[in-house]
Scaffold this motif. Structure first.
Motif, PDB file in Angstrom:
ATOM      1  N   MET B  16       0.820  -1.214   0.000  1.00 53.38           N
ATOM      2  CA  MET B  16       0.000   0.000   0.000  1.00 53.38           C
ATOM      3  C   MET B  16       0.848   1.255   0.000  1.00 53.38           C
ATOM      4  N   LYS B  17       1.957   1.226   0.756  1.00 48.90           N
ATOM      5  CA  LYS B  17       2.843   2.399   0.779  1.00 48.90           C
ATOM      6  C   LYS B  17       3.401   2.669  -0.600  1.00 48.90           C
ATOM      7  N   GLY B  20       0.767   3.842  -3.014  1.00 51.38           N
ATOM      8  CA  GLY B  20       0.459   5.246  -2.742  1.00 51.38           C
ATOM      9  C   GLY B  20       1.494   6.165  -3.356  1.00 51.38           C
ATOM     10  N   TYR B  21       2.766   5.761  -3.243  1.00 55.04           N
ATOM     11  CA  TYR B  21       3.832   6.579  -3.827  1.00 55.04           C
ATOM     12  C   TYR B  21       3.725   6.586  -5.347  1.00 55.04           C
ATOM     13  N   GLN B  23       1.088   6.233  -7.061  1.00 57.20           N
ATOM     14  CA  GLN B  23      -0.059   7.064  -7.398  1.00 57.20           C
ATOM     15  C   GLN B  23       0.370   8.525  -7.513  1.00 57.20           C
ATOM     16  N   THR B 112      -4.594   2.098  -9.242  1.00 53.35           N
ATOM     17  CA  THR B 112      -5.747   2.305  -8.359  1.00 53.35           C
ATOM     18  C   THR B 112      -6.379   0.969  -7.978  1.00 53.35           C
ATOM     19  N   TYR B 115      -4.178  -0.973  -5.646  1.00 50.17           N
ATOM     20  CA  TYR B 115      -4.229  -0.404  -4.294  1.00 50.17           C
ATOM     21  C   TYR B 115      -5.490  -0.880  -3.591  1.00 50.17           C
ATOM     22  N   GLU B 116      -6.622  -0.848  -4.311  1.00 50.21           N
ATOM     23  CA  GLU B 116      -7.881  -1.306  -3.726  1.00 50.21           C
ATOM     24  C   GLU B 116      -7.820  -2.783  -3.373  1.00 50.21           C
ATOM     25  N   ILE B 119      -6.085  -3.072  -0.172  1.00 47.58           N
ATOM     26  CA  ILE B 119      -6.980  -2.700   0.923  1.00 47.58           C
ATOM     27  C   ILE B 119      -7.873  -3.877   1.290  1.00 47.58           C
ATOM     28  N   THR B 120      -8.398  -4.550   0.258  1.00 44.58           N
ATOM     29  CA  THR B 120      -9.281  -5.685   0.515  1.00 44.58           C
ATOM     30  C   THR B 120      -8.545  -6.813   1.240  1.00 44.58           C
ATOM     31  N   MET B 122      -5.941  -6.510   3.087  1.00 43.45           N
ATOM     32  CA  MET B 122      -5.653  -6.013   4.438  1.00 43.45           C
ATOM     33  C   MET B 122      -6.888  -6.164   5.312  1.00 43.45           C
ATOM     34  N   GLN B 123      -8.042  -5.833   4.735  1.00 43.87           N
ATOM     35  CA  GLN B 123      -9.295  -5.929   5.470  1.00 43.87           C
ATOM     36  C   GLN B 123      -9.569  -7.375   5.896  1.00 43.87           C
ATOM     37  N   MET B 126      -7.329  -8.364   8.666  1.00 43.01           N
ATOM     38  CA  MET B 126      -7.783  -7.767   9.926  1.00 43.01           C
ATOM     39  C   MET B 126      -8.966  -8.528  10.496  1.00 43.01           C
ATOM     40  N   ARG B 130      -9.314 -10.463  13.949  1.00 43.07           N
ATOM     41  CA  ARG B 130     -10.366 -10.082  14.888  1.00 43.07           C
ATOM     42  C   ARG B 130     -11.181 -11.315  15.299  1.00 43.07           C
TER      43      ARG B 130
END
Lengths: 135, 138
Positions: B16-17, B20-21, B23, B112, B115-116, B119-120, B122-123, B126, B130
Motif C-alpha cells: 500500500m505504501k 500510494g507513492y 499514485q 488504483t 491499491y484497492e 486494501i481488501t 488487508m481488510q 484484519m 479479529r
C-alpha cells in the motif's frame, strides 16, 4: 502519506489549466478589439507552464511561469471608414487566431477533467483506507 | 506476538505504501501532460516491492531532517520512495514533453485497482485476526 500530495499536484494542474482557460476567454472576447488602453490593437496572450516540485517525496506539480503576449504582427483589415484606420485605409486588428484558441480551450478543459478525475480517485482510495479500521 | 502481528500485516502494508507513492508519481505525470520539456517518470513496482520487503527487517529508511546539516545514517535509502526512472518515449512531441496520456491513464487505473486490492486483502487479514481474538472471549 503520498496520496495526500496527489491532491496538491492535481490542484496545481487544475489551477494552471483554469488560468489557461482564462487567457483563452480573454483572447476570444477581444478578438475584435482594434484598440486597447495603450492605443494598440489587443495582442493574444498565452500561458507558459512550468513543472514545479510539490511535497517532500518527489511529486511534480504545474505552475504558470509567465503569461506572454503573442508577437505575431496584427491582422490588417481594409475599413477606410473606421476612425483608427491608417492612411491606406487599413485597420490593425488583434492577432488572435480563433481556431487556435478553440483547440486550446478544448485541450485545457480535457486536462482539467482528467486532473479532477485523478483527484476523485485519490479521494476514494483515501476514504477506503480510512475505513480499514472499521472493517 | 506484537512483532508477528507486525509481519502478518507487513506484506500488504508495504504494497500500500508503494502503491500510494506510485499514485503520486503517476498523478505528477498526468498533471504535467501539457508542460513543455517535462519528462514522464515511473518506477518498477516489483523490484521496489521486493527490496522493500527484504530489507525492512533491518530498519532502513531516512530520518526526518529539519535542517540541511542534519546527518543521515550511512548507506540507507528510503525504500518507500524508490529511484524514479524516465519513461522511454513512444511518440515524441515537438515541445519535449514525453507524457503519453494513454500510458499514464492505463497505469493510473491499474495502480488504483491494485491499491484497492491491497486494501481488501488487508481488510480480510484484519477480520481474520479479529475473529481469532473475539472467539476466545465468547
Amino acid at each position: 502519506m503520498s496520496l495526500f500530495s496527489t491532491f496538491d499536484i492535481s490542484a496545481s494542474a487544475m489551477q494552471a489549466q483554469s488560468m489557461r482557460l482564462n487567457t483563452v476567454a480573454s483572447n476570444l472576447a477581444n478578438a475584435e478589439s482594434a484598440t486597447s488602453s495603450n492605443g494598440q490593437p489587443y495582442r493574444a496572450k498565452q500561458v507558459v507552464f512550468q513543472a514545479t516540485p510539490i511535497g517532500p517525496a518527489g511529486g511534480v506539480g504545474v505552475k504558470v511561469a509567465q503569461v506572454v503576449e503573442d508577437q505575431t504582427p496584427p491582422r490588417l483589415m481594409y475599413d477606410p471608414h473606421n476612425p483608427v484606420a491608417d492612411a491606406n485605409g487599413y485597420v490593425a486588428m488583434p492577432n488572435v487566431n480563433v481556431v487556435e484558441e478553440m483547440t486550446n480551450m478544448l485541450s485545457a478543459s480535457r486536462s482539467y477533467q482528467t486532473n479532477a478525475d485523478v483527484m476523485n480517485t485519490a479521494k476514494t482510495l483515501l476514504q477506503r483506507t480510512l475505513q480499514l479500521a472499521t472493517a | 506476538m506484537m512483532s508477528s502481528l507486525d509481519s502478518y500485516f507487513q506484506t500488504q502494508e508495504t504494497a500500500m505504501k508503494l502503491r500510494g507513492y506510485r499514485q503520486e508519481v503517476l498523478s505528477s505525470n498526468i498533471a504535467n501532460g501539457d508542460t513543455p520539456q517535462y519528462k514522464a517518470r515511473d518506477f518498477d513496482f516489483s523490484t521496489a516491492f521486493k527490496s522493500a520487503l527484504s530489507a525492512s527487517q533491518v530498519n532502513a529508511g531516512t530520518l526526518a531532517a529539519t535542517d540541511a546539516r542534519h546527518l543521515q545514517p550511512q548507506g540507507t535509502t528510503d525504500l518507500f520512495a524508490p529511484q524514479l526512472q524516465y519513461r522511454s518515449e513512444v511518440q515524441p512531441s515537438i515541445d519535449g514533453n514525453t507524457v503519453d496520456m494513454n500510458t499514464e491513464m492505463r497505469d493510473f487505473a491499474d495502480n488504483t485497482l491494485r491499491y484497492e486490492a491491497s486494501i481488501t486483502f488487508m481488510q480480510n487479514r484484519m477480520s481474520t485476526m479479529r475473529t481469532a481474538l473475539t472467539s476466545a472471549s465468547s
